[in-house]
Scaffold this motif. Structure first.
Motif, short mmCIF file in Angstrom:
data_model
loop_
_atom_site.label_atom_id
_atom_site.label_comp_id
_atom_site.label_asym_id
_atom_site.label_seq_id
_atom_site.Cartn_x
_atom_site.Cartn_y
_atom_site.Cartn_z
N VAL A 1 0.97 -1.33 -0.06
CA VAL A 1 0.05 -0.09 0.21
C VAL A 1 0.77 1.36 -0.16
O VAL A 1 0.50 2.21 -0.67
CB VAL A 1 -1.02 0.09 0.99
CG1 VAL A 1 -1.40 1.45 1.41
CG2 VAL A 1 -1.97 -0.92 0.88
N GLU A 2 1.89 1.11 0.78
CA GLU A 2 2.91 2.54 0.77
C GLU A 2 3.72 2.53 -0.53
O GLU A 2 4.63 3.46 -0.30
CB GLU A 2 3.56 2.36 2.17
CG GLU A 2 2.76 2.45 3.38
CD GLU A 2 1.99 4.04 3.38
OE1 GLU A 2 2.63 5.10 3.07
OE2 GLU A 2 0.83 3.85 3.98
N GLY A 3 3.93 1.36 -1.17
CA GLY A 3 4.64 1.60 -2.32
C GLY A 3 6.02 1.16 -2.22
O GLY A 3 7.18 1.36 -3.00
N VAL A 4 6.28 0.40 -1.30
CA VAL A 4 7.75 0.15 -0.59
C VAL A 4 8.23 -1.01 -1.67
O VAL A 4 9.34 -1.05 -2.23
CB VAL A 4 7.90 -0.16 0.85
CG1 VAL A 4 9.21 -0.76 0.90
CG2 VAL A 4 7.57 1.06 1.64
N TRP A 5 7.49 -1.94 -2.03
CA TRP A 5 7.63 -3.06 -2.67
C TRP A 5 7.98 -2.53 -4.05
O TRP A 5 9.28 -3.21 -4.68
CB TRP A 5 6.47 -4.16 -2.93
CG TRP A 5 6.26 -4.85 -1.85
CD1 TRP A 5 5.34 -4.88 -0.81
CD2 TRP A 5 7.31 -5.69 -1.01
NE1 TRP A 5 5.34 -5.80 0.24
CE2 TRP A 5 6.61 -6.21 -0.07
CE3 TRP A 5 8.32 -6.37 -1.50
CZ2 TRP A 5 7.40 -7.40 0.97
CZ3 TRP A 5 9.12 -7.19 -0.68
CH2 TRP A 5 8.49 -7.61 0.54
N SER A 6 7.28 -1.85 -4.73
CA SER A 6 7.54 -1.18 -6.27
C SER A 6 8.77 -0.57 -6.07
O SER A 6 9.55 -0.55 -7.24
CB SER A 6 6.43 -0.48 -6.67
OG SER A 6 6.22 0.65 -6.03
N LEU A 7 9.14 0.33 -5.22
CA LEU A 7 10.27 0.89 -4.87
C LEU A 7 11.60 0.11 -4.85
O LEU A 7 12.67 0.24 -5.64
CB LEU A 7 10.45 1.81 -3.88
CG LEU A 7 11.62 2.81 -3.63
CD1 LEU A 7 11.82 3.78 -4.74
CD2 LEU A 7 11.40 3.72 -2.17
N LEU A 8 11.25 -0.81 -4.05
CA LEU A 8 12.28 -1.96 -3.90
C LEU A 8 12.65 -2.74 -5.32
O LEU A 8 13.95 -2.96 -5.47
CB LEU A 8 11.87 -2.90 -2.68
CG LEU A 8 12.94 -3.93 -2.26
CD1 LEU A 8 14.29 -3.12 -1.47
CD2 LEU A 8 12.61 -4.59 -1.40
N PHE A 9 11.72 -3.08 -6.02
CA PHE A 9 11.90 -4.00 -7.05
C PHE A 9 12.56 -3.29 -8.24
O PHE A 9 13.24 -3.66 -8.93
CB PHE A 9 10.68 -4.73 -7.63
CG PHE A 9 10.64 -5.69 -6.48
CD1 PHE A 9 11.31 -6.77 -6.13
CD2 PHE A 9 9.14 -5.98 -6.07
CE1 PHE A 9 11.14 -7.70 -5.06
CE2 PHE A 9 8.89 -6.89 -5.02
CZ PHE A 9 9.72 -7.82 -4.77
N GLY B 1 17.76 -8.46 -9.59
CA GLY B 1 16.68 -9.09 -9.13
C GLY B 1 16.76 -10.21 -7.87
O GLY B 1 16.16 -10.95 -7.70
N ILE B 2 18.18 -9.66 -7.21
CA ILE B 2 18.14 -10.66 -6.34
C ILE B 2 17.17 -10.42 -4.95
O ILE B 2 16.94 -11.38 -4.13
CB ILE B 2 19.70 -10.38 -5.25
CG1 ILE B 2 20.11 -11.47 -4.65
CG2 ILE B 2 19.75 -8.82 -4.79
CD1 ILE B 2 20.39 -12.79 -5.11
N THR B 3 16.52 -9.37 -5.00
CA THR B 3 15.51 -9.05 -3.86
C THR B 3 14.36 -9.88 -4.11
O THR B 3 13.89 -10.79 -3.00
CB THR B 3 15.15 -7.45 -4.04
OG1 THR B 3 16.24 -6.79 -3.90
CG2 THR B 3 13.91 -7.32 -2.99
#
Length: 110
Positions: free
Chosen positions: A47-55, A61-63
């Motif tokens: 919801v906070e957009g952390v996943w999209s920022l991280l990826f 792609g190691i994440t």
């Protein structure tokens, strides 16, 4: 001895009732609690957009690999927790003397 001495004795543990005996900790329930917390945290990060920022910030792609290994390990731990809870119930039945179901795992061997 003062009049308050018997009350103090009970307060400090003499004559106090024994602590209630709790059974084995419910490992399956504890894993379900952990899994629920992880699902909530995953949703909140999405919801906070952390996943999209991280990826987007990870070109290798190691994440994604780390997240997949963590998810697989967590699911495996949950499966093992369920099996251990089942084996514990079977062991308690065996100790109580009730009939063992066929295929009772390691409990039936002993």
């Amino acid at each position: 001895m003062s009049a308050g001495a018997p009350r103090l004795g009970r307060f400090f543990g003499r004559g106090a009732p024994a602590a209630p005996a709790y059974g084995v900790e419910p490992i399956w329930l504890e894993w379900m609690t952990l899994a629920g917390l992880l699902v909530f945290a995953t949703w909140l990060l999405g919801v906070e957009g952390v996943w999209s920022l991280l990826f987007r910030a990870d070109p290798t792609g190691i994440t994604l690999v780390i997240v997949a290994v963590f998810t697989g390990g967590t699911l495996r731990a949950g499966r093992r927790a369920r099996v251990l809870a089942l084996e514990r119930r079977l062991a308690e039945r065996a100790v109580a003397g009730s009939a063992m179901p066929s295929g009772g795992g390691w409990v039936a061997d002993y």
